[in-house]
Write an enzyme that holds these catalytic residues in place. Sequence first.
Site, PDB file in Angstrom:
ATOM      1  N   TYR A 144      67.585  48.233  22.318  1.00 19.05           N
ATOM      2  CA  TYR A 144      67.554  46.767  22.339  1.00 19.05           C
ATOM      3  C   TYR A 144      66.983  46.265  23.659  1.00 19.05           C
ATOM      4  O   TYR A 144      66.239  45.292  23.707  1.00 19.05           O
ATOM      5  CB  TYR A 144      68.967  46.217  22.150  1.00 19.05           C
ATOM      6  CG  TYR A 144      69.004  44.722  21.892  1.00 19.05           C
ATOM      7  CD1 TYR A 144      69.017  44.234  20.589  1.00 19.05           C
ATOM      8  CD2 TYR A 144      69.025  43.818  22.945  1.00 19.05           C
ATOM      9  CE1 TYR A 144      69.049  42.865  20.352  1.00 19.05           C
ATOM     10  CE2 TYR A 144      69.049  42.451  22.707  1.00 19.05           C
ATOM     11  CZ  TYR A 144      69.066  41.977  21.410  1.00 19.05           C
ATOM     12  OH  TYR A 144      69.085  40.629  21.170  1.00 19.05           O
TER      13      TYR A 144
ATOM     14  N   PHE B  79      41.565  27.711  17.478  1.00 17.45           N
ATOM     15  CA  PHE B  79      41.807  28.340  16.180  1.00 17.45           C
ATOM     16  C   PHE B  79      42.868  27.491  15.451  1.00 17.45           C
ATOM     17  O   PHE B  79      43.637  26.779  16.098  1.00 17.45           O
ATOM     18  CB  PHE B  79      42.284  29.784  16.371  1.00 17.45           C
ATOM     19  CG  PHE B  79      42.572  30.458  15.062  1.00 17.45           C
ATOM     20  CD1 PHE B  79      41.542  30.759  14.185  1.00 17.45           C
ATOM     21  CD2 PHE B  79      43.869  30.770  14.687  1.00 17.45           C
ATOM     22  CE1 PHE B  79      41.802  31.348  12.957  1.00 17.45           C
ATOM     23  CE2 PHE B  79      44.135  31.361  13.464  1.00 17.45           C
ATOM     24  CZ  PHE B  79      43.102  31.653  12.592  1.00 17.45           C
ATOM     25  N   ASP B  80      42.919  27.593  14.108  1.00 18.40           N
ATOM     26  CA  ASP B  80      43.818  26.736  13.298  1.00 18.40           C
ATOM     27  C   ASP B  80      45.257  26.723  13.809  1.00 18.40           C
ATOM     28  O   ASP B  80      45.876  25.668  13.934  1.00 18.40           O
ATOM     29  CB  ASP B  80      43.923  27.194  11.833  1.00 18.40           C
ATOM     30  CG  ASP B  80      42.604  27.598  11.228  1.00 18.40           C
ATOM     31  OD1 ASP B  80      41.642  27.830  11.973  1.00 18.40           O
ATOM     32  OD2 ASP B  80      42.554  27.705  10.004  1.00 18.40           O
TER      33      ASP B  80
ATOM     34  N   ASP C  99      42.927  32.214  25.001  1.00 17.87           N
ATOM     35  CA  ASP C  99      43.349  32.696  23.684  1.00 17.87           C
ATOM     36  C   ASP C  99      42.598  34.006  23.494  1.00 17.87           C
ATOM     37  O   ASP C  99      41.405  34.034  23.214  1.00 17.87           O
ATOM     38  CB  ASP C  99      42.993  31.663  22.604  1.00 17.87           C
ATOM     39  CG  ASP C  99      43.356  32.146  21.202  1.00 17.87           C
ATOM     40  OD1 ASP C  99      43.659  33.346  21.039  1.00 17.87           O
ATOM     41  OD2 ASP C  99      43.319  31.333  20.265  1.00 17.87           O
TER      42      ASP C  99
ATOM     43  N   ALA D 296      42.641  36.800  21.545  1.00 14.29           N
ATOM     44  CA  ALA D 296      42.666  37.656  20.362  1.00 14.29           C
ATOM     45  C   ALA D 296      41.553  38.712  20.362  1.00 14.29           C
ATOM     46  O   ALA D 296      41.788  39.877  20.062  1.00 14.29           O
ATOM     47  CB  ALA D 296      42.580  36.798  19.098  1.00 14.29           C
TER      48      ALA D 296
ATOM     49  N   LYS E 108      44.196  42.009  16.391  1.00  8.78           N
ATOM     50  CA  LYS E 108      42.735  42.160  16.395  1.00  8.78           C
ATOM     51  C   LYS E 108      42.346  43.305  17.332  1.00  8.78           C
ATOM     52  O   LYS E 108      42.343  44.463  16.923  1.00  8.78           O
ATOM     53  CB  LYS E 108      42.068  40.850  16.809  1.00  8.78           C
ATOM     54  CG  LYS E 108      42.064  39.774  15.723  1.00  8.78           C
ATOM     55  CD  LYS E 108      43.315  38.950  15.720  1.00  8.78           C
ATOM     56  CE  LYS E 108      43.187  37.725  14.829  1.00  8.78           C
ATOM     57  NZ  LYS E 108      44.487  37.051  14.681  1.00  8.78           N
TER      58      LYS E 108
ATOM     59  N   HIS F 270      43.590  25.352   1.481  1.00 10.21           N
ATOM     60  CA  HIS F 270      42.764  26.470   1.002  1.00 10.21           C
ATOM     61  C   HIS F 270      43.592  27.702   0.625  1.00 10.21           C
ATOM     62  O   HIS F 270      43.149  28.523  -0.158  1.00 10.21           O
ATOM     63  CB  HIS F 270      41.667  26.828   2.003  1.00 10.21           C
ATOM     64  CG  HIS F 270      42.166  27.202   3.368  1.00 10.21           C
ATOM     65  ND1 HIS F 270      42.810  26.306   4.176  1.00 10.21           N
ATOM     66  CD2 HIS F 270      42.130  28.362   4.039  1.00 10.21           C
ATOM     67  CE1 HIS F 270      43.138  26.917   5.303  1.00 10.21           C
ATOM     68  NE2 HIS F 270      42.742  28.158   5.245  1.00 10.21           N
TER      69      HIS F 270
HETATM   70  N1  F0G Z   1      43.822  32.812  17.952  1.00  9.58           N
HETATM   71  C1  F0G Z   1      42.704  33.220  17.315  1.00  9.58           C
HETATM   72  C2  F0G Z   1      41.379  33.046  17.974  1.00  9.58           C
HETATM   73  C3  F0G Z   1      42.802  33.802  16.039  1.00  9.58           C
HETATM   74  O1  F0G Z   1      41.686  34.203  15.431  1.00  9.58           O
HETATM   75  C4  F0G Z   1      44.077  33.960  15.442  1.00  9.58           C
HETATM   76  C5  F0G Z   1      44.209  34.553  14.118  1.00  9.58           C
HETATM   77  C6  F0G Z   1      45.200  33.523  16.155  1.00  9.58           C
HETATM   78  C7  F0G Z   1      45.034  32.954  17.415  1.00  9.58           C
HETATM   79  C8  F0G Z   1      46.590  33.635  15.597  1.00  9.58           C
HETATM   80  O2  F0G Z   1      47.027  34.943  15.616  1.00  9.58           O
HETATM   81  O3  F0G Z   1      47.379  35.532  13.202  1.00  9.58           O
HETATM   82  O4  F0G Z   1      48.397  36.880  15.052  1.00  9.58           O
HETATM   83  O5  F0G Z   1      49.254  34.635  14.546  1.00  9.58           O
HETATM   84  N2  F0G Z   1      43.228  34.720  13.339  1.00  9.58           N
HETATM   85  C9  F0G Z   1      43.227  35.358  12.027  1.00  9.58           C
HETATM   86  C10 F0G Z   1      41.883  35.211  11.383  1.00  9.58           C
HETATM   87  C11 F0G Z   1      44.367  34.979  11.143  1.00  9.58           C
HETATM   88  O6  F0G Z   1      41.771  35.581  10.186  1.00  9.58           O
HETATM   89  O7  F0G Z   1      40.931  34.786  12.028  1.00  9.58           O
HETATM   90  P1  F0G Z   1      48.071  35.531  14.541  1.00  9.58           P
END
Ligand code: F0G
Length: 459
Positions: free
Chosen positions: A72, A124-125, A215, A217, A258, A450
């Site tokens: 833990y 990103f979304d 960010d 990723a 990623k 979507h």
């Molecule tokens: N930032 C970027 C640039 C991303 O592409 C993603 C996720 C996230 C943050 C969020 O990360 O999914 O681990 O919570 N992108 C995926 C995509 C889902 O299909 O582009 P996560």
Amino acid sequence: MTKYYAEPFKIKMVEPIKILTKEERIEKIKNANYNVFSLDSDDVYIDLLTDSGTGAMSANQWAGIMVGDEAYSGSRSYKNLMISAKDIFGYEYFQPVHQGRAAEKVVMPIFLKEGKVAISNMHFDTTRAHVELAGARAIDCVIKEALDTVNYHPFKGNMDNERLEKLIQEYGAENVGMIIITVTNNSAGGQPVSMENIKQTSEIAKKYDIPVCIDAARYAENAYFIKMREEGFADKSIKDIAKEMFSYADVFTMSAKKDAIINMGGLIGVKNDKDLYETVKARTIPYEGFVSYGGLSGRDIEAMAIGLQEGTDFDYLQYRIGQMEYLAGKLDEAGIAYQSPVGGHAVFLDAKHLLPHIPYYEFPAQALAIELYIEAGIRSCDIGSYMMGNDPDTGEQIESEFEFTRLAVPRRVYTQSHLDVIVEALKAIKERRDSLKGYRITWEPKVLRHFTSKLEPIK
Ligand code: F0G
């Protein structure tokens, strides 16, 4: 001839995939209400829905899974992650979390609240969602070259730094809670950001005393592009480039699904601000769990520690980005347009160009995604007007700047032959493109439509 950099690995374990007949696929997509997210993955031949969490772990990572320490508190795997992350990013403090959006949930409200804005080369979304959930507003500030899918620019993901400074003055520096640099710039087509651009953004931020968050990723893919395209970096290692990139920021949020090539995981990095790290820890515990596991099993943390290192290997990155370049080269030969030059994790097909007879409100990029499934069992997704949705005030369909069909390529999963299947399918679709029809939505939810909405072909 388009070069293909052969896989720098051999295959020890395989996962069978089924090939349905075209008639079966027509039935399956109809039953899925023409929404690719509603398809069973068993009915997909080549799955290009996302490169997130879909990579193949190495023998070393699987070995790490077996020795992961599930304590833990104070686990050995946590310590291994700290060593690995420090080696790459050069920061003082790291906090594992269960994925990228969890990192955003912990970090964004520290800097943002009602009345504040976040400015990014592109959110990103989920990043945008967490900016807005914190009560703030998200502003995209990518260079205008990103909007031109045809002309070459080596770093289409760059921040428009001139506009950034104007925005800071317009909103008032005290109201800009943070500047977010997304590497690579996913929403612009997996496009890289140059070191010079990151440095400039950082200097502007310093001048106005605004924190910079990366960010992260796809940070390793971004470092590869810097090495290959930016003057002065050809002889530097990926890790040295990454370290320099991160030196210009104060904090990072990262989806480790990623470039760390794991199926689940995320990471927060804090450069040297001890108080900020204490706040991050205090926010992580109630949301994600204790500091040394952050919503993950010890074995996942072990796999992340190893994957972070593997993701920075030059031969791997050359093969990885090489797959996108191979696909792009074949599309050039076939006269099929995409966001060019191709990005790091995906090919963003220009559906507006391929299907000019389908207007934005009949979703050309979604029509192409559906056709790719019918043609060859390939699953991709719409990044266009269909994803964009309706204006919240007027309820009218928004016209997206782009109509992209994204082919996101999982890491270490598909071979050259799979890529050839994709190209052949696109060529066949191009032959009969005039016969393709648009779609209409028969049911949609209020947000993020979507994922779950239902469609039907327009007769
Ligand atoms: N930032 C970027 C640039 C991303 O592409 C993603 C996720 C996230 C943050 C969020 O990360 O999914 O681990 O919570 N992108 C995926 C995509 C889902 O299909 O582009 P996560």
